[in-house]
Write a protein that holds these residues in place. Structure first.
Motif, PDB file in Angstrom:
ATOM      1  N   ASN A 107       0.795  -1.225   0.000  1.00 52.42           N
ATOM      2  CA  ASN A 107       0.000   0.000   0.000  1.00 52.42           C
ATOM      3  C   ASN A 107       0.834   1.285   0.000  1.00 52.42           C
ATOM      4  OD1 ASN A 107      -2.284  -1.639   2.260  1.00 52.42           O
ATOM      5  ND2 ASN A 107      -2.373  -1.568   0.043  1.00 52.42           N
ATOM      6  N   TRP A 108       2.071   1.194   0.466  1.00 51.54           N
ATOM      7  CA  TRP A 108       2.867   2.433   0.538  1.00 51.54           C
ATOM      8  C   TRP A 108       3.957   2.539  -0.515  1.00 51.54           C
ATOM      9  CZ3 TRP A 108       8.142   2.315   1.519  1.00 51.54           C
ATOM     10  CH2 TRP A 108       8.663   1.218   2.207  1.00 51.54           C
ATOM     11  N   VAL A 109       4.223   1.423  -1.227  1.00 51.46           N
ATOM     12  CA  VAL A 109       5.336   1.472  -2.188  1.00 51.46           C
ATOM     13  C   VAL A 109       5.051   0.564  -3.384  1.00 51.46           C
ATOM     14  CG1 VAL A 109       6.661  -0.413  -1.086  1.00 51.46           C
ATOM     15  CG2 VAL A 109       7.891   1.393  -2.348  1.00 51.46           C
ATOM     16  N   SER A 110       5.534   0.969  -4.549  1.00 49.10           N
ATOM     17  CA  SER A 110       5.554   0.059  -5.704  1.00 49.10           C
ATOM     18  C   SER A 110       6.885   0.210  -6.422  1.00 49.10           C
ATOM     19  CB  SER A 110       4.372   0.311  -6.660  1.00 49.10           C
ATOM     20  OG  SER A 110       4.445   1.595  -7.237  1.00 49.10           O
ATOM     21  N   PHE A 111       7.357  -0.901  -6.975  1.00 44.86           N
ATOM     22  CA  PHE A 111       8.681  -0.958  -7.606  1.00 44.86           C
ATOM     23  C   PHE A 111       8.515  -1.300  -9.087  1.00 44.86           C
ATOM     24  CE2 PHE A 111       9.051  -2.493  -3.188  1.00 44.86           C
ATOM     25  CZ  PHE A 111       9.948  -1.559  -2.675  1.00 44.86           C
ATOM     26  N   HIS A 112       9.243  -0.567  -9.933  1.00 39.19           N
ATOM     27  CA  HIS A 112       9.003  -0.678 -11.374  1.00 39.19           C
ATOM     28  C   HIS A 112      10.266  -1.046 -12.144  1.00 39.19           C
ATOM     29  CE1 HIS A 112       4.928   1.023 -10.827  1.00 39.19           C
ATOM     30  NE2 HIS A 112       5.516   1.552  -9.771  1.00 39.19           N
ATOM     31  N   GLU A 113      10.036  -1.658 -13.318  1.00 42.28           N
ATOM     32  CA  GLU A 113      11.135  -2.191 -14.127  1.00 42.28           C
ATOM     33  C   GLU A 113      12.142  -1.140 -14.573  1.00 42.28           C
ATOM     34  OE1 GLU A 113      10.857  -5.157 -17.488  1.00 42.28           O
ATOM     35  OE2 GLU A 113       8.856  -5.402 -16.661  1.00 42.28           O
ATOM     36  N   ASN A 114      11.683   0.109 -14.711  1.00 40.62           N
ATOM     37  CA  ASN A 114      12.594   1.163 -15.173  1.00 40.62           C
ATOM     38  C   ASN A 114      13.433   1.752 -14.035  1.00 40.62           C
ATOM     39  OD1 ASN A 114      10.677   2.600 -13.804  1.00 40.62           O
ATOM     40  ND2 ASN A 114      10.066   3.917 -15.503  1.00 40.62           N
ATOM     41  N   GLY A 115      13.318   1.164 -12.840  1.00 41.97           N
ATOM     42  CA  GLY A 115      14.087   1.662 -11.698  1.00 41.97           C
ATOM     43  C   GLY A 115      13.345   2.703 -10.873  1.00 41.97           C
ATOM     44  N   ASN A 116      12.084   2.988 -11.256  1.00 42.69           N
ATOM     45  CA  ASN A 116      11.275   3.928 -10.471  1.00 42.69           C
ATOM     46  C   ASN A 116      10.690   3.250  -9.239  1.00 42.69           C
ATOM     47  OD1 ASN A 116      11.612   6.130 -12.099  1.00 42.69           O
ATOM     48  ND2 ASN A 116       9.585   6.069 -13.043  1.00 42.69           N
ATOM     49  N   GLU A 164      -0.006  -1.944 -19.998  1.00 42.15           N
ATOM     50  CA  GLU A 164       0.052  -0.536 -19.561  1.00 42.15           C
ATOM     51  C   GLU A 164      -1.327   0.035 -19.229  1.00 42.15           C
ATOM     52  OE1 GLU A 164       2.288   1.103 -22.814  1.00 42.15           O
ATOM     53  OE2 GLU A 164       4.190   0.664 -21.832  1.00 42.15           O
ATOM     54  N   LYS A 165      -2.038  -0.722 -18.378  1.00 38.31           N
ATOM     55  CA  LYS A 165      -3.337  -0.251 -17.893  1.00 38.31           C
ATOM     56  C   LYS A 165      -3.332  -0.291 -16.371  1.00 38.31           C
ATOM     57  CE  LYS A 165      -6.102  -1.980 -21.778  1.00 38.31           C
ATOM     58  NZ  LYS A 165      -7.111  -2.998 -22.186  1.00 38.31           N
ATOM     59  N   ALA A 166      -4.048   0.651 -15.766  1.00 39.84           N
ATOM     60  CA  ALA A 166      -4.196   0.660 -14.304  1.00 39.84           C
ATOM     61  C   ALA A 166      -5.683   0.608 -13.985  1.00 39.84           C
ATOM     62  CB  ALA A 166      -3.566   1.911 -13.712  1.00 39.84           C
ATOM     63  N   TYR A 167      -6.125  -0.507 -13.412  1.00 40.53           N
ATOM     64  CA  TYR A 167      -7.520  -0.656 -12.992  1.00 40.53           C
ATOM     65  C   TYR A 167      -7.650  -0.079 -11.588  1.00 40.53           C
ATOM     66  CZ  TYR A 167      -8.087  -3.919 -16.905  1.00 40.53           C
ATOM     67  OH  TYR A 167      -8.139  -4.484 -18.159  1.00 40.53           O
ATOM     68  N   CYS A 168      -8.672   0.716 -11.365  1.00 42.15           N
ATOM     69  CA  CYS A 168      -8.812   1.331 -10.042  1.00 42.15           C
ATOM     70  C   CYS A 168     -10.271   1.511  -9.664  1.00 42.15           C
ATOM     71  CB  CYS A 168      -8.104   2.682 -10.014  1.00 42.15           C
ATOM     72  SG  CYS A 168      -8.144   3.458  -8.391  1.00 42.15           S
ATOM     73  N   ALA A 169     -10.648   0.919  -8.533  1.00 44.46           N
ATOM     74  CA  ALA A 169     -11.978   1.139  -7.957  1.00 44.46           C
ATOM     75  C   ALA A 169     -11.871   2.332  -7.010  1.00 44.46           C
ATOM     76  CB  ALA A 169     -12.423  -0.101  -7.197  1.00 44.46           C
ATOM     77  N   GLU A 185      -0.314   9.303 -15.837  1.00 42.71           N
ATOM     78  CA  GLU A 185       0.453  10.164 -16.753  1.00 42.71           C
ATOM     79  C   GLU A 185       1.946   9.977 -16.522  1.00 42.71           C
ATOM     80  OE1 GLU A 185      -1.194  14.041 -16.103  1.00 42.71           O
ATOM     81  OE2 GLU A 185      -2.919  13.644 -17.411  1.00 42.71           O
ATOM     82  N   GLU A 186       2.326   9.935 -15.256  1.00 40.14           N
ATOM     83  CA  GLU A 186       3.738   9.820 -14.894  1.00 40.14           C
ATOM     84  C   GLU A 186       4.323   8.458 -15.281  1.00 40.14           C
ATOM     85  OE1 GLU A 186       6.704  11.912 -12.426  1.00 40.14           O
ATOM     86  OE2 GLU A 186       4.654  12.103 -11.691  1.00 40.14           O
ATOM     87  N   PHE A 187       3.541   7.389 -15.064  1.00 37.06           N
ATOM     88  CA  PHE A 187       4.043   6.031 -15.295  1.00 37.06           C
ATOM     89  C   PHE A 187       3.585   5.431 -16.628  1.00 37.06           C
ATOM     90  CE2 PHE A 187       4.992   6.537 -10.872  1.00 37.06           C
ATOM     91  CZ  PHE A 187       6.056   5.688 -10.627  1.00 37.06           C
TER      92      PHE A 187
END
Length: 311
Positions: free
Chosen positions: A80-89, A148-153, A168-170
């Motif tokens: 819930n507080w962090v996510s880690f991404h392939e591009n190093g973000n 490259e989709k983000a599902y959000c309720a 937009e950022e990711f």
């Protein structure tokens, strides 16, 4: 981009209890009578057994101990507080409950770097807390990284504007909807997307009954179908057994597993199990104490690490 990873970050509890600050809109939480020490011991036993099961199939689990002085009963749910991404973000997220904000720890990021993971950039959304605006990581955001989709309720813990800013950022396309559950005869927003939906490489497990708006429901189904994902539906009753709170991971020899709690596993029908097992094996573990008090299950306990790694 990869949809699943073989590396998971997990936080071992030191003072586990029901978090009174989150209970106001997490209708999955139920109290258990007992001393904190006894409850923590039980939660630790469940946690350790779960970690062992993951490690036994070759999942790389980075275990970090919670800090007792932080008084963070929900630290066991780091996604819930962090996510880690392939591009190093790395993204840091604004949290609804004030006592959950203390879960964000720089030393955890430093530990990952010590283990050879590369962090190039930290995208910090936490200032939104000052405006009482929240987006709780991959609890709120179900990321289809490959498409490259983000599902959000949307809920008190998932703000639409902040979701759009994240997308937009990711560079994700937002798929926005509202998901409800019945609480004392009223339809109320489900606190996190990841309790009603799970996205795997080739399939999705989803409680479509929670999306009351027919247009929104159609749009979610179409989006999944466009990406050739098999849709495995669960009932609202099964969702309450945490059957939506699952995560697909990769073990040794690139073998895939759908990870869930024993309670979720037992709630599935023979047909649902067969549909899942066409794609991957099921790995389940008893998380009764953690689920009951925490109102979150197996998926919430695992923060996926997609960061690039130095050889």
């Amino acid at each position: 981009m990869k949809q699943i990873t073989n590396t998971i970050l997990m936080i071992r509890p030191v003072a586990f209890r029901m978090n009174e600050e989150t209970a106001i809109n997490n209708y999955f939480q139920k109290n258990i009578d007992g001393e904190v020490d006894a409850i923590t011991k039980k939660a630790q036993e469940e946690f350790d057994a779960f970690v062992s099961k993951l490690q036994n199939v070759g999942v790389n689990v980075v275990v970090i101990d919670d800090l007792k002085e932080n008084n963070t009963p929900d630290s066991i749910f780091p996604n819930n507080w962090v996510s880690f991404h392939e591009n190093g973000n790395v993204a840091l997220y604004p949290m609804f409950a004030k006592n959950r904000r203390r879960e964000r720890r720089e030393d955890i990021l430093a530990t990952l770097e010590e283990k050879g993971f590369t962090i190039k950039n930290i995208v910090d959304y936490t200032e939104a807390e000052e405006e009482e605006v929240y987006l709780e990581g991959t609890g709120s955001l179900l990321l289809d990284r490959a498409n490259e989709k983000a599902y959000c309720a949307l809920s008190a813990r998932a703000d639409e504007q902040l979701l759009i800013e994240f997308c937009e950022e990711f560079e994700y396309m937002p798929i926005i909807f509202t998901a409800n559950q019945t609480v004392n005869g009223e339809r109320k927003a489900i606190y996190h997307t990841n309790v009603m939906m799970c996205l795997a490489e080739d399939f999705a497990v989803i409680c479509l009954d929670t999306i009351d708006d027919k247009k929104q429901r159609k749009a979610v189904v179409k989006s999944l179908q466009d990406d050739n994902k098999e849709i495995i539906t669960i009932s609202e009753e099964q969702m309450h057994e945490f059957a939506g709170n699952m995560l697909q991971v990769e073990g040794a020899f690139q073998k895939k597993f759908l990870v869930m709690s024993e309670r979720a596993h037992q709630s599935l029908t023979t047909d649902q199990v067969a549909k899942i097992e066409k794609h991957c094996e099921i790995l389940s573990s008893d998380l009764h104490t953690i689920e009951t008090l925490g109102g979150g299950s197996a998926r919430c306990m695992m923060a996926e690490v997609f960061l690039p790694k130095e050889d």
